[in-house]
Design a protein around this motif. Sequence first.
Motif, PDB file in Angstrom:
ATOM      1  N   THR A 185      -6.573   3.853  -3.927  1.00  0.00           N
ATOM      2  CA  THR A 185      -6.090   2.684  -2.978  1.00  0.00           C
ATOM      3  C   THR A 185      -7.212   2.511  -2.025  1.00  0.00           C
ATOM      4  N   ALA A 240      -6.164   8.471  -2.250  1.00  0.00           N
ATOM      5  CA  ALA A 240      -7.200   7.849  -1.428  1.00  0.00           C
ATOM      6  C   ALA A 240      -8.190   6.991  -1.974  1.00  0.00           C
ATOM      7  N   ASP A 277      -7.290  10.528   5.317  1.00  0.00           N
ATOM      8  CA  ASP A 277      -6.495  10.631   6.682  1.00  0.00           C
ATOM      9  C   ASP A 277      -5.711   9.217   6.542  1.00  0.00           C
ATOM     10  N   GLY A 278      -6.051   8.086   6.054  1.00  0.00           N
ATOM     11  CA  GLY A 278      -5.375   6.852   5.824  1.00  0.00           C
ATOM     12  C   GLY A 278      -4.334   7.256   5.129  1.00  0.00           C
ATOM     13  N   VAL A 279      -4.236   7.891   4.025  1.00  0.00           N
ATOM     14  CA  VAL A 279      -2.965   8.304   3.220  1.00  0.00           C
ATOM     15  C   VAL A 279      -2.205   9.152   3.925  1.00  0.00           C
ATOM     16  N   LEU A 296      -8.483   4.101   0.248  1.00  0.00           N
ATOM     17  CA  LEU A 296      -8.352   4.407   1.677  1.00  0.00           C
ATOM     18  C   LEU A 296      -8.952   5.762   1.819  1.00  0.00           C
ATOM     19  N   THR A 297      -9.088   6.392   3.217  1.00  0.00           N
ATOM     20  CA  THR A 297      -9.728   7.795   3.273  1.00  0.00           C
ATOM     21  C   THR A 297      -8.428   8.730   3.206  1.00  0.00           C
ATOM     22  N   TYR A 323      -1.610   9.249   7.049  1.00  0.00           N
ATOM     23  CA  TYR A 323      -1.147   8.320   8.093  1.00  0.00           C
ATOM     24  C   TYR A 323      -0.007   7.616   7.587  1.00  0.00           C
ATOM     25  N   HIS A 324      -0.131   6.803   6.407  1.00  0.00           N
ATOM     26  CA  HIS A 324       0.830   6.311   5.672  1.00  0.00           C
ATOM     27  C   HIS A 324       2.173   7.108   5.417  1.00  0.00           C
ATOM     28  N   ILE A 356       0.898   4.223  -3.007  1.00  0.00           N
ATOM     29  CA  ILE A 356       0.960   5.749  -2.532  1.00  0.00           C
ATOM     30  C   ILE A 356       1.829   6.399  -2.990  1.00  0.00           C
ATOM     31  N   VAL A 381       1.097  -1.187   0.178  1.00  0.00           N
ATOM     32  CA  VAL A 381      -0.177   0.034   0.065  1.00  0.00           C
ATOM     33  C   VAL A 381       0.779   1.289   0.028  1.00  0.00           C
ATOM     34  N   GLU A 382       2.014   1.302   0.688  1.00  0.00           N
ATOM     35  CA  GLU A 382       2.893   2.480   0.929  1.00  0.00           C
ATOM     36  C   GLU A 382       3.422   2.791  -0.543  1.00  0.00           C
TER      37      GLU A 382
END
Length: 214
Positions: A163, A160, A168-170, A165-166, A172-173, A146, A142-143
């Motif tokens: 992938t 986001a 915020d999830g992006v 994700l939200t 975070y990574h 991104i 996932v990283e």
Amino acid sequence: MDWGRQEAVVWRNRALTLFDRVAVPVAVCDVYGGVLLANPAMAAECGTTPGRLCGRPVLELFRPLQEAQVERIAQALRLRHRSRYQVSVRWDAPGGVAERFGELTADPVSDTADDTPALLVMLRVLGEREPRHAPSAQVTPVEARILALLAGGATTARAARETGLTPDGVTYHLRRLSARWGAANRTELVARAYASGVLTAGVWPPAPAASTGA
């Protein structure tokens, strides 16, 4: 238990509490360098817990830069010399993403001059070097995805969506990657990704290397 022994136990417990709380990496080793006791700061430099260091040779955990230094210290200890000894060492930082270097200082300690001494070992961290080619295993699929999207100019919102994700999830990574690599911004993150082989050079649109598993 008589009063003298009780007093000794109290002071021993106080000393162990202080030993655990001191921020400097410290260990007690036998005369052969086997770890008898280590504080949390020392264990943290090895990415483990104090109990797991017991019995391990300190010079396998922290590798000497000059073998001649070790030989001189071993000879001095065999002759029961009680000087302070210093060894330049290197070791893998927790997580294996860099190599640290520093100095071990060993002081022979014992109750009497005739007793076989233990070694009070302190570690001084002097610096850290990143490997020339950081392994792509440092990132998850996932990283890597991104990073490829960012290299292609994607915004956080688009990354986001791509992938699942939200935003915020992006973020975070990206924060985790920045902390892991010491990157100051997204441009530096992308540059590190190419330099370490996470992204395939000479390919457009940007794509993760096959070894990342993405």
